[in-house]
Design an enzyme around this catalytic site. Structure first.
Site, PDB file in Angstrom:
ATOM      1  N   VAL A  12       0.868  -1.251  -0.085  1.00  0.00           N
ATOM      2  CA  VAL A  12       0.053  -0.202  -0.108  1.00  0.00           C
ATOM      3  C   VAL A  12       0.807   1.222   0.111  1.00  0.00           C
ATOM      4  CG1 VAL A  12      -1.587   1.296   1.289  1.00  0.00           C
ATOM      5  CG2 VAL A  12      -1.962  -1.188   1.098  1.00  0.00           C
ATOM      6  N   GLU A 150      -7.604   1.723   0.419  1.00  0.00           N
ATOM      7  CA  GLU A 150      -6.826   1.450  -0.789  1.00  0.00           C
ATOM      8  C   GLU A 150      -7.781   0.115  -1.332  1.00  0.00           C
ATOM      9  OE1 GLU A 150      -4.197   2.681  -1.916  1.00  0.00           O
ATOM     10  OE2 GLU A 150      -5.005   1.358  -3.609  1.00  0.00           O
ATOM     11  N   LYS A 203     -14.335   0.343   2.890  1.00  0.00           N
ATOM     12  CA  LYS A 203     -13.004  -0.727   2.755  1.00  0.00           C
ATOM     13  C   LYS A 203     -13.208  -2.088   3.147  1.00  0.00           C
ATOM     14  CE  LYS A 203      -8.993  -2.527   2.179  1.00  0.00           C
ATOM     15  NZ  LYS A 203      -8.594  -2.630   0.733  1.00  0.00           N
ATOM     16  N   ASN A 207     -14.117  -5.292   0.429  1.00  0.00           N
ATOM     17  CA  ASN A 207     -13.381  -6.595   0.611  1.00  0.00           C
ATOM     18  C   ASN A 207     -14.130  -7.766   1.078  1.00  0.00           C
ATOM     19  OD1 ASN A 207     -11.006  -5.760  -0.557  1.00  0.00           O
ATOM     20  ND2 ASN A 207      -9.753  -6.110   1.463  1.00  0.00           N
ATOM     21  N   CYS A 259      -5.328  -9.850   2.755  1.00  0.00           N
ATOM     22  CA  CYS A 259      -6.554  -9.171   2.910  1.00  0.00           C
ATOM     23  C   CYS A 259      -7.737  -9.603   3.120  1.00  0.00           C
ATOM     24  CB  CYS A 259      -6.878  -8.148   1.581  1.00  0.00           C
ATOM     25  SG  CYS A 259      -5.311  -7.037   1.130  1.00  0.00           S
ATOM     26  N   LYS A 262      -8.082 -11.646   6.372  1.00  0.00           N
ATOM     27  CA  LYS A 262      -7.815 -10.953   7.715  1.00  0.00           C
ATOM     28  C   LYS A 262      -9.104  -9.775   7.808  1.00  0.00           C
ATOM     29  CE  LYS A 262      -5.095  -7.218   6.823  1.00  0.00           C
ATOM     30  NZ  LYS A 262      -5.725  -5.944   6.973  1.00  0.00           N
TER      31      LYS A 262
HETATM   32  C1  UGA Z   1      -7.926  -7.559  -2.533  1.00  0.00           C
HETATM   33  C2  UGA Z   1      -9.091  -6.965  -3.135  1.00  0.00           C
HETATM   34  O1  UGA Z   1      -9.245  -7.402  -4.425  1.00  0.00           O
HETATM   35  C3  UGA Z   1      -8.530  -5.348  -3.443  1.00  0.00           C
HETATM   36  O2  UGA Z   1      -9.498  -4.482  -3.845  1.00  0.00           O
HETATM   37  C4  UGA Z   1      -8.063  -4.665  -2.032  1.00  0.00           C
HETATM   38  O3  UGA Z   1      -7.491  -3.486  -2.140  1.00  0.00           O
HETATM   39  C5  UGA Z   1      -6.890  -5.777  -1.451  1.00  0.00           C
HETATM   40  O4  UGA Z   1      -7.584  -6.936  -1.345  1.00  0.00           O
HETATM   41  C6  UGA Z   1      -6.673  -5.155  -0.080  1.00  0.00           C
HETATM   42  O5  UGA Z   1      -7.615  -4.908   0.784  1.00  0.00           O
HETATM   43  O6  UGA Z   1      -5.268  -4.489   0.155  1.00  0.00           O
HETATM   44  P1  UGA Z   1      -5.449  -9.117  -3.264  1.00  0.00           P
HETATM   45  O7  UGA Z   1      -5.873  -9.477  -1.980  1.00  0.00           O
HETATM   46  O8  UGA Z   1      -4.513  -8.524  -3.717  1.00  0.00           O
HETATM   47  O9  UGA Z   1      -6.788  -7.856  -3.315  1.00  0.00           O
HETATM   48  O10 UGA Z   1      -6.084 -10.234  -4.377  1.00  0.00           O
HETATM   49  P2  UGA Z   1      -7.511 -10.451  -4.906  1.00  0.00           P
HETATM   50  O11 UGA Z   1      -7.090 -10.494  -6.578  1.00  0.00           O
HETATM   51  O12 UGA Z   1      -8.778  -9.804  -4.684  1.00  0.00           O
HETATM   52  O13 UGA Z   1      -7.542 -12.170  -4.689  1.00  0.00           O
HETATM   53  C7  UGA Z   1      -7.924 -12.700  -3.340  1.00  0.00           C
HETATM   54  C8  UGA Z   1      -8.352 -13.942  -3.337  1.00  0.00           C
HETATM   55  O14 UGA Z   1      -9.239 -14.304  -3.969  1.00  0.00           O
HETATM   56  C9  UGA Z   1      -6.994 -14.751  -4.203  1.00  0.00           C
HETATM   57  O15 UGA Z   1      -6.666 -16.126  -3.381  1.00  0.00           O
HETATM   58  C10 UGA Z   1      -7.761 -15.477  -5.281  1.00  0.00           C
HETATM   59  O16 UGA Z   1      -7.229 -16.883  -6.012  1.00  0.00           O
HETATM   60  C11 UGA Z   1      -9.118 -15.556  -4.914  1.00  0.00           C
HETATM   61  N1  UGA Z   1     -10.166 -15.429  -5.793  1.00  0.00           N
HETATM   62  C12 UGA Z   1     -10.226 -14.142  -6.482  1.00  0.00           C
HETATM   63  C13 UGA Z   1     -10.955 -16.453  -6.070  1.00  0.00           C
HETATM   64  O17 UGA Z   1     -10.655 -17.586  -5.562  1.00  0.00           O
HETATM   65  N2  UGA Z   1     -12.002 -16.282  -7.254  1.00  0.00           N
HETATM   66  C14 UGA Z   1     -12.179 -15.247  -7.752  1.00  0.00           C
HETATM   67  O18 UGA Z   1     -13.091 -15.179  -8.691  1.00  0.00           O
HETATM   68  C15 UGA Z   1     -11.526 -14.049  -7.582  1.00  0.00           C
END
Ligand code: UGA
Length: 437
Positions: A12, A150, A203, A207, A259, A262
């Site tokens: 971030v 964020e 936020k 999430n 994220c 948590k």
């Molecule tokens: C997530 C949010 O998408 C962001 O918008 C947010 O800013 C961020 O957390 C944060 O709070 O900092 P991130 O954790 O980087 O981002 O990753 P994501 O792309 O959201 O994926 C999270 C998990 O969900 C991964 O394990 C992914 O494999 C899983 N996922 C995602 C699925 O199982 N299916 C889906 O269709 C999409």
């Protein structure tokens, strides 16, 4: 131009700093880790994030890195707090780092300053941090607070920041709102102005909604397996409805990362603390915990014991595009495989160095997918890396001793697998069993 300081150089803090620098702001990045600061000052990007090293280099003249928070905060107009808020044992958010930074700002600032909290913090935190700042402020210094959550995802962090879907600004004074609006004008993205508590809630609500969407699809996937429907077709059919949208409908072995796990637990904890039960989020958490073990349960159908079995693992990170292992399904599954006496051969394009820190000698690390698959009796796919999705499925037949593939991310087309002598069992789709017992 405002003089900006940012506390914390994780995903971030650093991405925010570099993107603000790219818009012409002069940004001082503060971190307690002297080695990290030294490395950044020498031009090294400390996190694996597409496009970040290049942008950091291009705008190096606008970026300063230091451990000396006093000089950074002394005359800053705006200080962003972007430090971690990890999960405590009871599920609540640990605010120690945020509070420490706030105390440092209060003791250092010599002029009026807007403090912007970017870290994900429970509802009410901005207010308590403002009280802390005011209590410890030097005489004559006025602090204002702004919540600016964020929404970047790891792997696409730079793109998500420069082309944000929205910028949420929670303030309680016209001046703080003006400062933040001035800063974000350069980004040309929709700005949502709210009060502070609503910004904090946006936020978590965002999430947790995404986590809920994933857990919902994972439950539908489990029911698809029982009833004979195909979850990918189901998601395709649902996704055309603009009220549902076609994103975050991919069933798999659960969400991980720093994220969703948590933030779902923190909001659930906060609700409980206020005598309210968030039933939907509770369910999302439970479904996710079970889903992470889904492939292990499936493996029992194909081999009664893992003792002495050679097992290929494709993907260690919680998702593609990052070397981050936090709450990755691999971390729950691999220890079980090892305890069961299996020999694990793992491949990941960028996650191996981090995994090695946790398991230096317990498994074999492979440079190529072929090497991991060679001679294996079982293959687990935990991350949908493009390199895995691009594989010719015949490679499983060529390399494995017995091609039993358990795919936690639905990387392959069922038709392609059907034509091969393999067992291919994925999530929410019919299992292919073309191997003679
Ligand atoms: C997530 C949010 O998408 C962001 O918008 C947010 O800013 C961020 O957390 C944060 O709070 O900092 P991130 O954790 O980087 O981002 O990753 P994501 O792309 O959201 O994926 C999270 C998990 O969900 C991964 O394990 C992914 O494999 C899983 N996922 C995602 C699925 O199982 N299916 C889906 O269709 C999409």
């Amino acid at each position: 131009m405002y003089k900006i300081a940012i506390a914390g150089t994780g995903y971030v803090g650093l991405v925010t700093a570099v993107c603000l620098a790219s818009k012409g702001f002069s940004v001082t990045c503060v971190d307690v880790d002297a080695d990290k600061v030294k490395a950044m000052a020498a031009g090294h990007c400390p996190i694996y994030e597409e496009g970040l090293p290049e942008l950091m280099k291009e705008h190096r003249n606008n970026l300063t890195y230091t451990t000396d928070y006093r000089s950074a905060y002394k005359d800053a107009d705006v200080v962003y707090i972007g430090v971690g808020t990890p999960e405590k044992k009871d599920g609540s958010a640990n605010l120690d780092y945020v509070r420490t930074v706030a105390e440092q700002i209060a003791e250092s600032a010599e002029k009026d300053c807007v403090v912007v909290i970017k870290s994900t913090v429970p509802i009410g935190t901005n207010q308590s941090i403002l009280a802390l700042l005011q209590e410890k402020a030097a005489k004559g210094v006025t602090f204002e607070i702004a919540s600016n959550p964020e929404f970047l995802s790891q792997g696409t962090a730079v793109k998500d920041t420069l082309h944000a879907s929205r910028i949420v600004i929670g303030t309680q004074t016209p001046h703080a709102r003006k400062v933040l609006t001035d800063i974000y004008e350069a980004f040309g993205q929709p700005i949502v102005n709210t009060d502070i508590k609503s910004a904090e809630m946006i936020k978590y609500a965002s999430n947790d909604f995404l986590a809920l969407k994933i857990s919902y699809m994972n439950e539908i996937a489990n029911l698809c397996e029982i009833t004979g429907a195909d979850v990918q077709d189901v998601a395709r059919g649902m996704g055309y409805d603009p009220r549902i949208g076609n994103k975050f409908l991919a069933a798999g072995i659960g969400y991980g990362g720093s994220c969703f796990p948590k933030d779902t637990k923190a909001l659930h904890w906060l609700a409980n603390f206020n005598d309210y039960e968030l039933k939907t989020i509770k369910a999302a958490i439970e479904v996710n915990e079970n889903q992470k073990l889904k492939l292990l349960k499936k493996s029992r159908k194909y081999c009664s014991s893992l003792q002495g079995k050679r097992i290929a693992v494709l993907g260690l990170t919680f998702k593609p595009g990052t070397d981050d292992l936090r709450d990755a399904p691999s971390l729950q599954n691999i220890p079980y495989l090892l305890e069961s006496g299996a020999e694990v051969f793992a491949w990941d394009p960028v996650g191996i160095p981090n995994f090695k820190k946790l398991y230096p000698n317990e498994l074999q690390y492979c440079e190529t997918i072929e090497e991991a698959l060679h001679g294996a009796e079982l293959c687990f796919i935990f991350t949908e890396w493009p390199q895995v999705k691009a594989l010719d499925p015949a490679v499983f037949v060529r390399q494995m001793a017995s091609p039993v593939i358990l795919d936690g991310r639905n990387c392959f087309d069922l038709k392609a697998m059907e034509a091969l002598p393999v067992v291919y069992d994925s999530i929410g789709r019919r299992a292919i069993r073309n191997l003679a017992k």
